[in-house]
Scaffold this motif. Structure first.
Motif, PDB file in Angstrom:
ATOM      1  N   ASP A   1     -12.849 -23.121 -28.222  1.00 32.34           N
ATOM      2  CA  ASP A   1     -11.898 -24.114 -27.701  1.00 32.34           C
ATOM      3  C   ASP A   1     -10.750 -24.270 -28.692  1.00 32.34           C
ATOM      4  OD1 ASP A   1     -10.518 -26.430 -26.861  1.00 32.34           O
ATOM      5  OD2 ASP A   1     -12.324 -27.198 -25.872  1.00 32.34           O
ATOM      6  N   THR A   2      -9.648 -23.591 -28.417  1.00 28.99           N
ATOM      7  CA  THR A   2      -8.533 -23.561 -29.361  1.00 28.99           C
ATOM      8  C   THR A   2      -7.944 -24.949 -29.589  1.00 28.99           C
ATOM      9  OG1 THR A   2      -7.972 -21.295 -28.748  1.00 28.99           O
ATOM     10  CG2 THR A   2      -6.240 -22.602 -29.774  1.00 28.99           C
ATOM     11  N   ALA A   3      -7.676 -25.682 -28.524  1.00 24.91           N
ATOM     12  CA  ALA A   3      -7.020 -26.984 -28.660  1.00 24.91           C
ATOM     13  C   ALA A   3      -7.895 -27.967 -29.436  1.00 24.91           C
ATOM     14  CB  ALA A   3      -6.682 -27.547 -27.279  1.00 24.91           C
ATOM     15  N   GLU A   4      -9.201 -28.006 -29.124  1.00 28.50           N
ATOM     16  CA  GLU A   4     -10.087 -28.935 -29.833  1.00 28.50           C
ATOM     17  C   GLU A   4     -10.248 -28.518 -31.293  1.00 28.50           C
ATOM     18  OE1 GLU A   4     -14.682 -30.596 -29.727  1.00 28.50           O
ATOM     19  OE2 GLU A   4     -13.797 -29.756 -27.897  1.00 28.50           O
ATOM     20  N   ARG A   5     -10.350 -27.236 -31.551  1.00 29.60           N
ATOM     21  CA  ARG A   5     -10.500 -26.761 -32.926  1.00 29.60           C
ATOM     22  C   ARG A   5      -9.281 -27.154 -33.758  1.00 29.60           C
ATOM     23  NH1 ARG A   5     -11.123 -22.124 -31.567  1.00 29.60           N
ATOM     24  NH2 ARG A   5      -9.310 -20.935 -32.261  1.00 29.60           N
TER      25      ARG A   5
ATOM     26  N   GLY B   1       1.526 -35.038 -30.864  1.00 29.90           N
ATOM     27  CA  GLY B   1       1.798 -34.397 -29.588  1.00 29.90           C
ATOM     28  C   GLY B   1       0.673 -33.532 -29.079  1.00 29.90           C
ATOM     29  N   ARG B   2      -0.485 -33.552 -29.763  1.00 29.32           N
ATOM     30  CA  ARG B   2      -1.629 -32.783 -29.279  1.00 29.32           C
ATOM     31  C   ARG B   2      -2.187 -33.419 -28.012  1.00 29.32           C
ATOM     32  NH1 ARG B   2      -1.750 -32.254 -34.884  1.00 29.32           N
ATOM     33  NH2 ARG B   2      -2.125 -30.116 -35.613  1.00 29.32           N
ATOM     34  N   ALA B   3      -2.915 -32.651 -27.244  1.00 29.97           N
ATOM     35  CA  ALA B   3      -3.493 -33.135 -25.995  1.00 29.97           C
ATOM     36  C   ALA B   3      -4.467 -34.280 -26.279  1.00 29.97           C
ATOM     37  CB  ALA B   3      -4.205 -31.999 -25.278  1.00 29.97           C
ATOM     38  N   LEU B   4      -4.412 -35.337 -25.474  1.00 31.26           N
ATOM     39  CA  LEU B   4      -5.263 -36.505 -25.689  1.00 31.26           C
ATOM     40  C   LEU B   4      -6.747 -36.142 -25.603  1.00 31.26           C
ATOM     41  CD1 LEU B   4      -3.355 -39.329 -23.758  1.00 31.26           C
ATOM     42  CD2 LEU B   4      -3.475 -38.941 -26.219  1.00 31.26           C
ATOM     43  N   ALA B   5      -7.083 -35.203 -24.694  1.00 27.10           N
ATOM     44  CA  ALA B   5      -8.483 -34.800 -24.563  1.00 27.10           C
ATOM     45  C   ALA B   5      -8.984 -34.154 -25.848  1.00 27.10           C
ATOM     46  CB  ALA B   5      -8.639 -33.837 -23.395  1.00 27.10           C
TER      47      ALA B   5
ATOM     48  N   ARG C   1      -7.615 -43.402 -38.605  1.00 34.99           N
ATOM     49  CA  ARG C   1      -6.332 -42.871 -39.088  1.00 34.99           C
ATOM     50  C   ARG C   1      -6.124 -41.448 -38.573  1.00 34.99           C
ATOM     51  NH1 ARG C   1      -7.349 -43.628 -43.927  1.00 34.99           N
ATOM     52  NH2 ARG C   1      -6.349 -45.647 -44.253  1.00 34.99           N
ATOM     53  N   ALA C   2      -7.165 -40.639 -38.581  1.00 36.33           N
ATOM     54  CA  ALA C   2      -7.063 -39.262 -38.092  1.00 36.33           C
ATOM     55  C   ALA C   2      -6.734 -39.221 -36.605  1.00 36.33           C
ATOM     56  CB  ALA C   2      -8.367 -38.509 -38.368  1.00 36.33           C
ATOM     57  N   THR C   3      -7.310 -40.155 -35.837  1.00 33.54           N
ATOM     58  CA  THR C   3      -7.027 -40.212 -34.400  1.00 33.54           C
ATOM     59  C   THR C   3      -5.557 -40.534 -34.153  1.00 33.54           C
ATOM     60  OG1 THR C   3      -9.285 -40.916 -33.912  1.00 33.54           O
ATOM     61  CG2 THR C   3      -7.605 -41.364 -32.240  1.00 33.54           C
ATOM     62  N   LEU C   4      -5.029 -41.515 -34.869  1.00 37.83           N
ATOM     63  CA  LEU C   4      -3.615 -41.880 -34.709  1.00 37.83           C
ATOM     64  C   LEU C   4      -2.706 -40.710 -35.075  1.00 37.83           C
ATOM     65  CD1 LEU C   4      -3.715 -45.510 -36.191  1.00 37.83           C
ATOM     66  CD2 LEU C   4      -3.538 -44.845 -33.777  1.00 37.83           C
ATOM     67  N   ASP C   5      -3.088 -40.014 -36.145  1.00 38.02           N
ATOM     68  CA  ASP C   5      -2.292 -38.848 -36.559  1.00 38.02           C
ATOM     69  C   ASP C   5      -2.313 -37.775 -35.481  1.00 38.02           C
ATOM     70  OD1 ASP C   5      -0.963 -37.240 -38.849  1.00 38.02           O
ATOM     71  OD2 ASP C   5      -2.626 -35.957 -38.217  1.00 38.02           O
ATOM     72  N   CYS C   6      -3.472 -37.534 -34.889  1.00 40.57           N
ATOM     73  CA  CYS C   6      -3.607 -36.510 -33.841  1.00 40.57           C
ATOM     74  C   CYS C   6      -2.752 -36.868 -32.632  1.00 40.57           C
ATOM     75  CB  CYS C   6      -5.071 -36.383 -33.449  1.00 40.57           C
ATOM     76  SG  CYS C   6      -5.395 -35.073 -32.236  1.00 40.57           S
ATOM     77  N   GLN C   7      -2.815 -38.105 -32.207  1.00 32.00           N
ATOM     78  CA  GLN C   7      -2.074 -38.531 -31.017  1.00 32.00           C
ATOM     79  C   GLN C   7      -0.563 -38.507 -31.240  1.00 32.00           C
ATOM     80  OE1 GLN C   7      -3.855 -42.365 -30.337  1.00 32.00           O
ATOM     81  NE2 GLN C   7      -5.616 -41.518 -29.187  1.00 32.00           N
TER      82      GLN C   7
END
Length: 822
Positions: free
Chosen positions: A576-580, A537-541, A528-534
């Motif tokens: 790592d700003t984007a990953e954090r 609009g966050r970067a897929l990586a 569920r968290a992965t779907l929310d992240c994607q």
């Protein structure tokens, strides 16, 4: 000879020279020609009044402003000499002459003239038919020393004024304040104080003028009609420009730019005649001022509603004296530059819309340029907004708490110098006298950033042993370690304010701690968290990295608290700003969708039903990392509406409040200020949702508009429209409650943009708000162990229902961090 006389005749017709200006031989012929031919090239005219103006040395004065008053009404005629003739109603004409001025007054209605000439005392003269002679008395030479000046010359006056001034940044932009003391008597004396050296009038009179007087006697001597002293401020506002109507005619419009505002204390009971006297004495001695046109003018601004009423009743007298004035809404409601919080920052200048901001991770290495105000502000190095703010807007509250520069600049989008620096590394500074945005080097920026992140650690305290849903009667100020400062203070308010405060209960830290330490990370939650992240609009990586971390926690049977502490401890993630950002988003998703312990869920919903029935309630964040003397945390966490049953039940929605502990903004803010993230806990304040709000606002128990004047500062808005997070550019009403000659009064800065010419609160409501705020101030200062005259509180209030009942929603300390840290 005849040609010479004819030329003299035409000159006399044109200029209306007195006959004694010509030689006797010419005069004889001239009289004959007048009798026989008159003025053959102009309409016949009759000069009814001649005013001959002399200096004390006997020389003619021809450079002056004449204000002609009439007997038939408030209309005045202003004549600047040398200059063109001016015409008023009823055929009244005023012209400059080589010896003064002349008037054609066929209806005989001109009664007097006020003459203003540089280097001289102003003079008022009654007009009579024929010739009137005026001798202008010279001003004494100006004194200059380290403590004061008695006047300022035309050439260097403005620069000398700024040298005397106390300069600061506020909602008017850069301002420069000079305090003045006028010693009254047969020959009044004006002292322009070196204000940084002499901030207090009494100290100046005692130490510099050597007046042996006690403070109570000085107070008596500077009030009333028979006062010895007139005291006030001159505020130079170079960024201020006002265009304000006066009456029905566009010609009456007052235009001022970069004025010097004449201000007196709100408690001063001086009458309009005394205001006019002070204005006249000051205008005589500030010789760099203009008497006409937009700038620089000496403009009177009444201190509050009482003085505004006195002014309006005497408006004709002000016009007759040539004294321009603005009410407070005119003076302070037309601002284009706001120097809201001083400071220095280095970072990349990042223009953004609020929508772009919502999906873009930023850090203190960025200078945020907002095209519109945002409801949330992440940790950034500094802020520039293209919309006006208030001191209590979230953008400025955050800047004040962080000690970062904050500027509102309405024309930023058209500023070519600023546009050329977008997405570049810059040095941004807001000062008391202006602002600057300049290119910077990485070496300079690195050194600055290193200096900004060296803060002493702050370890929030939490008692996680006390359980139960704690009613307000069971807790108070001393229970902040159990339920958080916000909940503890609201409970305390209810003890002595009764129905004027919310009623409800608090969910202590125990339940958040239990939920986080017993709930484990599960694979469905990671999906569920992965779907929310994607979908965000966050970067897929970044989303893939967050998913891998989450699944690793599943394999290790990690609790939510353990997962959060792993995020805090990961040095690689900190870089790592984007990953954090993606990992924190995943943690919030896990909390929002976690399983609440059934017995607690049942008890919470039952308590809401018991206390509030089917009415809506508010679940408000109350962490141990907000509303602290060392760390404000204002606006970092979320509050949610809830009900007793259904999809919006309190037991479901409390997870959203708990999850806001780990928002990007909250995490970054705590990291920057070295707050120990391992010990942060979330309590929840539960009280009724207020329906049918007539008005809402924020009150600060200090006069932010003028710290030298005792009072309270208020922002209020119509209905439920937010004061701190305005939408669609809605601006609140701003005023201070200050002492008046007979009690308190309102010193209004502007009306709400949703109520352009009517105040949102009645006089009785303002009085009630002031009294309850004073009660709260005294009560909490004792609890905090602070002096009520120096300690400042931040109160949120509402007027609700058809009866417009006053509710104090919460209170907390109000403070400002200096640039660089606490």
């Amino acid at each position: 000879m005849i040609m010479t006389v004819l030329a003299a005749e035409r000159a006399a017709c044109r200029r209306f020279e007195p006959l004694h200006a010509f030689p006797r031989s010419v005069l004889v012929v001239l009289v004959a020609l007048f009798l026989s031919t008159g003025c053959d090239d102009e309409e016949p005219r009759t000069t009814d009044v001649q005013v001959v103006v002399h200096s004390s040395s006997g020389e003619f004065v021809t450079d002056f402003l004449a204000i002609v008053r009439r007997s038939d009404g408030p209309e005045v005629l202003e004549l600047s000499c040398p200059g063109e003739a001016v015409t008023g109603s009823g055929g009244l004409v005023a012209r400059c002459t080589d010896q003064g001025l002349a008037l054609d007054d066929p209806e005989k209605r001109a009664t007097s003239v006020l003459l203003k000439a540089h280097g001289h005392h102003f003079a008022e003269v009654d007009l009579v038919a024929g010739e009137t002679s005026v001798d202008l008395a010279p001003l004494a030479p100006f004194e200059t020393n380290d403590d004061y000046r008695t006047g300022l010359e035309a050439a260097s006056g403005l620069a000398d004024f700024r040298a005397l001034a106390f300069s600061q940044a506020n909602e008017l932009g850069a301002t420069h304040v000079v305090k003045f003391t006028i010693a009254l008597g047969d020959e009044p004396e004006v002292y322009l104080q070196n204000t940084p050296l002499h901030l207090l009038h009494y100290d100046f009179v005692r130490s510099t003028l050597k007046e042996p007087i006690s403070l109570p006697d000085f107070d008596k001597a500077s009030h009333g009609p028979d006062r010895r002293w007139t005291l006030g401020n001159l505020l130079y506002a170079p960024d201020l420009a006002v265009s304000s109507p006066r009456g029905d005619l566009e010609a009456h419009r007052l235009e001022v730019e970069a004025p010097i505002l004449l201000q007196f204390f709100p408690s001063d009971d001086l009458n309009p005649e005394q205001v006019l006297q002070a204005h006249r004495l000051l205008e005589e001695r500030l010789q760099f001022l203009s008497w006409t046109g937009p700038k620089p003018r000496l403009v009177y601004v009444p201190a509050g509603s009482t003085q505004e009423a006195d002014l309006l009743a005497a408006a004709d007298s002000f016009a007759a004296a040539g004294v321009p004035w603005l009410d407070r809404t005119e003076a302070f409601g037309n601002i284009r530059v706001q120097l809201l919080n001083p400071g220095v920052a280095y970072g990349t200048l990042r223009p953004m819309t609020p929508d772009e901001l919502a999906t873009t991770p930023l850090s203190f290495r960025d200078i945020l340029w907002l095209t519109k105000l945002a409801n949330e502000l992440p940790l950034v190095g500094g802020t520039i907004t293209e919309e006006l703010q208030t001191p209590l807007a979230h953008v400025n509250v955050a800047a004040r708490a962080r000690g970062t520069p904050n500027l509102a600049l309405l024309d930023a989008g058209q500023d070519q110098a600023l546009l050329a620096l977008q997405d570049q590394l810059v040095r941004f500074e807001v000062r008391s006298d202006g602002y600057s945005v300049e290119p910077a080097t990485l070496i300079e920026a690195d050194a600055f950033w290193a200096s900004r992140t060296q803060h002493l650690p702050l370890v929030p305290v939490a008692d996680v042993t006390r359980s139960g849903l704690l009613g307000f009667a069971e807790i108070g100020f001393a229970d902040a370690e159990v339920v958080g400062v916000k909940a503890a203070n609201v409970a305390e308010l209810s003890h002595f304010l009764g129905a004027r405060a919310p009623h409800g209960f608090a969910v202590p830290f125990f339940y958040y701690d239990t939920f986080m330490s017993t709930s484990v990370v599960l694979e469905p939650g990671c999906v569920r968290a992965t779907l929310d992240c994607q979908s965000s609009g966050r970067a897929l990586a970044a989303c893939d990295a967050a998913t891998a971390r989450c699944l690793a926690a599943v394999d290790a049977a990690t609790t939510l608290q353990g997962y959060a502490e792993g995020i805090v401890a990961d040095a690689a993630l900190a870089a790592d700003t984007a990953e954090r950002d993606a990992v924190l988003d995943g943690l919030r998703s896990l909390i929002k969708n976690g399983a609440v312990e059934p017995s607690f869920a049942q008890a919470l919903d039952a308590r809401v039903a018991q206390e509030f029935g089917s009415d809506k309630v508010r679940l408000r964040s109350s962490t141990n990392a907000e509303d602290l003397a060392e760390f404000s945390g204002a606006g970092l966490y979320e509050s949610i509406g809830a009900e007793a049953v259904g999809s919006k039940s309190a037991s479901r929605r409390i997870r959203e409040v708990w999850a806001s502990t780990w928002t990007w903004r909250a995490f970054e803010e705590r990291a920057f200020w070295n707050v120990d993230q391992h010990t942060v806990r979330m309590g929840v304040l539960v009280h009724q949702a207020f329906q049918d709000e007539a008005a809402n606002g924020v009150l600060i128990t200090q006069n932010l508009t003028d710290a030298a004047v005792q009072g309270m500062y208020v922002n209020v808005q119509k209905g439920e429209v937010s004061v701190t997070n305005p939408v669609n550019g809605a601006l609140p009403e701003i005023f201070s409650v200050v002492p008046g000659p007979g009690g308190i009064q309102v010193a209004r800065q502007r009306f709400s943009s949703l109520s352009l010419d009517e105040p949102l609160l009645s006089d009785d409501e303002v009085t009630a708000l002031y009294k309850v705020a004073a009660e709260v101030q005294v009560h909490f200062c004792e609890l905090y162990g602070e002096d009520p005259y120096s300690f400042t509180l931040d109160l949120e209030f509402k007027f609700v229902g058809p009866e417009r009942a006053l509710i104090i929603k919460q209170t907390r300390p109000y403070y400002q961090r200096t640039n660089g840290g606490p």
